[in-house]
Design an enzyme around this catalytic site. Sequence first.
Site, PDB file in Angstrom:
ATOM      1  N   SER A  35     -25.228  16.311  -1.709  1.00 31.01           N
ATOM      2  CA  SER A  35     -25.899  17.391  -2.422  1.00 31.01           C
ATOM      3  C   SER A  35     -27.174  16.876  -3.100  1.00 31.01           C
ATOM      4  CB  SER A  35     -24.915  17.966  -3.460  1.00 31.01           C
ATOM      5  OG  SER A  35     -25.577  18.665  -4.480  1.00 31.01           O
TER       6      SER A  35
ATOM      7  N   ARG B 212     -18.051  25.152  -3.861  1.00 26.75           N
ATOM      8  CA  ARG B 212     -17.354  24.010  -4.490  1.00 26.75           C
ATOM      9  C   ARG B 212     -16.947  24.358  -5.916  1.00 26.75           C
ATOM     10  NH1 ARG B 212     -21.572  19.528  -4.201  1.00 26.75           N
ATOM     11  NH2 ARG B 212     -20.046  18.395  -5.443  1.00 26.75           N
TER      12      ARG B 212
ATOM     13  N   LYS C 130     -31.514  17.074  -1.402  1.00 23.44           N
ATOM     14  CA  LYS C 130     -32.639  17.707  -2.104  1.00 23.44           C
ATOM     15  C   LYS C 130     -33.758  16.688  -2.309  1.00 23.44           C
ATOM     16  CE  LYS C 130     -29.536  19.147  -5.052  1.00 23.44           C
ATOM     17  NZ  LYS C 130     -28.692  19.666  -6.096  1.00 23.44           N
TER      18      LYS C 130
ATOM     19  N   HIS D 296     -33.814  11.533 -10.583  1.00 22.75           N
ATOM     20  CA  HIS D 296     -32.758  12.542 -10.699  1.00 22.75           C
ATOM     21  C   HIS D 296     -31.698  12.029 -11.656  1.00 22.75           C
ATOM     22  CE1 HIS D 296     -30.207  15.869  -9.346  1.00 22.75           C
ATOM     23  NE2 HIS D 296     -29.204  15.022  -9.549  1.00 22.75           N
TER      24      HIS D 296
ATOM     25  N   ASP E 119     -27.313  23.362   0.300  1.00 21.69           N
ATOM     26  CA  ASP E 119     -26.691  22.877  -0.941  1.00 21.69           C
ATOM     27  C   ASP E 119     -26.289  24.033  -1.854  1.00 21.69           C
ATOM     28  OD1 ASP E 119     -25.870  20.834  -2.823  1.00 21.69           O
ATOM     29  OD2 ASP E 119     -27.527  21.592  -4.037  1.00 21.69           O
TER      30      ASP E 119
HETATM   31  N1  URA Z   1     -25.633  17.485  -9.037  1.00 26.27           N
HETATM   32  C1  URA Z   1     -25.955  18.008  -7.839  1.00 26.27           C
HETATM   33  O1  URA Z   1     -27.110  18.305  -7.551  1.00 26.27           O
HETATM   34  N2  URA Z   1     -24.956  18.199  -6.958  1.00 26.27           N
HETATM   35  C2  URA Z   1     -23.669  17.882  -7.218  1.00 26.27           C
HETATM   36  O2  URA Z   1     -22.829  18.063  -6.359  1.00 26.27           O
HETATM   37  C3  URA Z   1     -23.362  17.351  -8.470  1.00 26.27           C
HETATM   38  C4  URA Z   1     -24.377  17.150  -9.372  1.00 26.27           C
END
Ligand code: URA
Length: 430
Positions: free
Chosen positions: A181, A166, A185, A80, A159
Site C-alpha cells: 500500500s 481492509r 503510492k 512517508h 490502494d
Molecule cells: N499507511 C498506508 O498508506 N497504508 C497502510 O496499509 C497502512 C498505513
Amino acid sequence: MTDPGAVIAAARDRQAIDGRLMRDWVRAIVEGQVPDYQIAAWLMAVTLNGLDDDAVFALTQAMADIGTEPLAHAGRVDKHSTGGVGDKTTLILAPLVSSLGIPIIKMSGRGLGHTGGTLDKLESIPGFRIHLGRDEISRQVDAVGVAVVAQSGSLAPADGILYALRDVTGTVDSLPLIASSIMSKKIAAGSPNLVLDVKVGSGALMKSAGRARELADLMVRIGAHHHIRTTAVLTSMEQPLGRAVGNALEVNEALACLAGRGPSDLTEDVLVLAQEMIALGLHVPAREARMLAEKALASGAAQQQFLRWVEAQGGDVHAVESGLPVAARTPVVATSTGRVVAIDTEAVGRAAQLLGAGRKTKEDRVNPRVGLEWEVRLGDMIHPGEILAWVYADESGPAGAASDLIHKAVGVGADSADPPFATEVRRMHD
Ligand code: URA
C-alpha cells in the site's frame, strides 16, 4: 478476465502466482470486475499466510502501474510516515530539506483515524491550497523548491479500494498489504529517493520493534527492487511526538521548531529524518548531511523557506507568524504521585479525535482550533495537582471526555520507566 477463485486459492494454499496474473487481478479489482466478497477473501488469505517477496514486488508494481501518469516533475527525495500522534515532521522537513536546494514534492493523504493528517494541518492555515494542478505544482517547485499537495484519487487507485475493504475486514494489520500500500503510492509518485519514518510503540500501527523492523526491511527491499534508494528510520511513538496534538497547535509547534525552539524529541526526529533525506538528495555522508540540517535550522534558512512555501501555496503568512488561533484551554491534573511509566498514545489520539481534531468518517470536518498540549514525558515524576496536559476545546462535553481519556492513558508507577525506543536507521544502498 482473471479467475478470482484461482487467485484466492493460490493465496489460501501459499502458491506463487506470476507477475502477469497479479497485474490482471489488480486491474480487474480497479475496473470493478471483482465483487467485494472475493477481494475480502483474498485479503484475509494474504493476511493469514503472508506473501513471499516476489509476490509482494509483483503486487506493489501492479498497484503502482494502474492509475495516472506520474507528474512531469517528481521531487528529488520523498518521505512517508506510517503515522503517529503529534507527527508534524513533514511540515518541518519539507522546508528544511528544500532550503538546501533539494526539490521536494510531497503528495499526502487525509488523516483518517485519531488525528488529522498533514493536509488537515496545512489547511488550518487560512488560504492554504492543497489542490494544485500539475502545471501549478511544476511552477511552484521551480519557483520555491517545495510543494505539498493532496494526493489525486487516480494515483495508485487500487490502494484506495483495497484499503477501504481492509478497514472493515480485519486485514489492515498485514505486513505485505501495508508495505505494498505504502510503496505503490511512493513508486507512482516517481521520486528516485525515499525516506520512510516507521513509528514504533503504543501510538503506532507497529506496536513492537520486531514487527516495525520487519515492515521497514520489507519496504526497503521493495524500494531496491524498484531502483528507489530507500532508507527506513524507526522512531519512537511511545508518547506523543513533541507537545502539541491537533492541527493549528501542531502548525504553531512546527514553526517554533523551525525557529530553534522546538521540543527536543521532535527536533531530534526531524534532524535524523532530514539527515537521511539530505544524504540521499545530495549524495553526501550522513554526518555531513546532519551538519547541513542543523545549520539550516540554526541559521533561520529553514524557517524562511517555510514562510516562502506557505505564501506560494496561498497561505496567510501573517497569521502563521503571529500564531494560529486555538480554542480556550483547561488543564488535566495528576491525582497521584509516581513516575510516568507508560502513555497509551493511541488513547491520546482518540482524545484528540473526540475534541474534533481527527475524523471518525471520511465525511467529518476537523476543527483546526482544538487539541492537546502535553506537559509530561515518560520517566517524569509527578505529584497530585501537577498538570499532565492541556485540553483545547470549543465545547465542554468533549473536553470532559478527553480529560478522562488522558487520565486513563497516563500510567503512573513506583518503578523507573523503560528506556525509550532508540532510533534505528535501516538501508540497503550505499
Ligand atoms: N499507511 C498506508 O498508506 N497504508 C497502510 O496499509 C497502512 C498505513
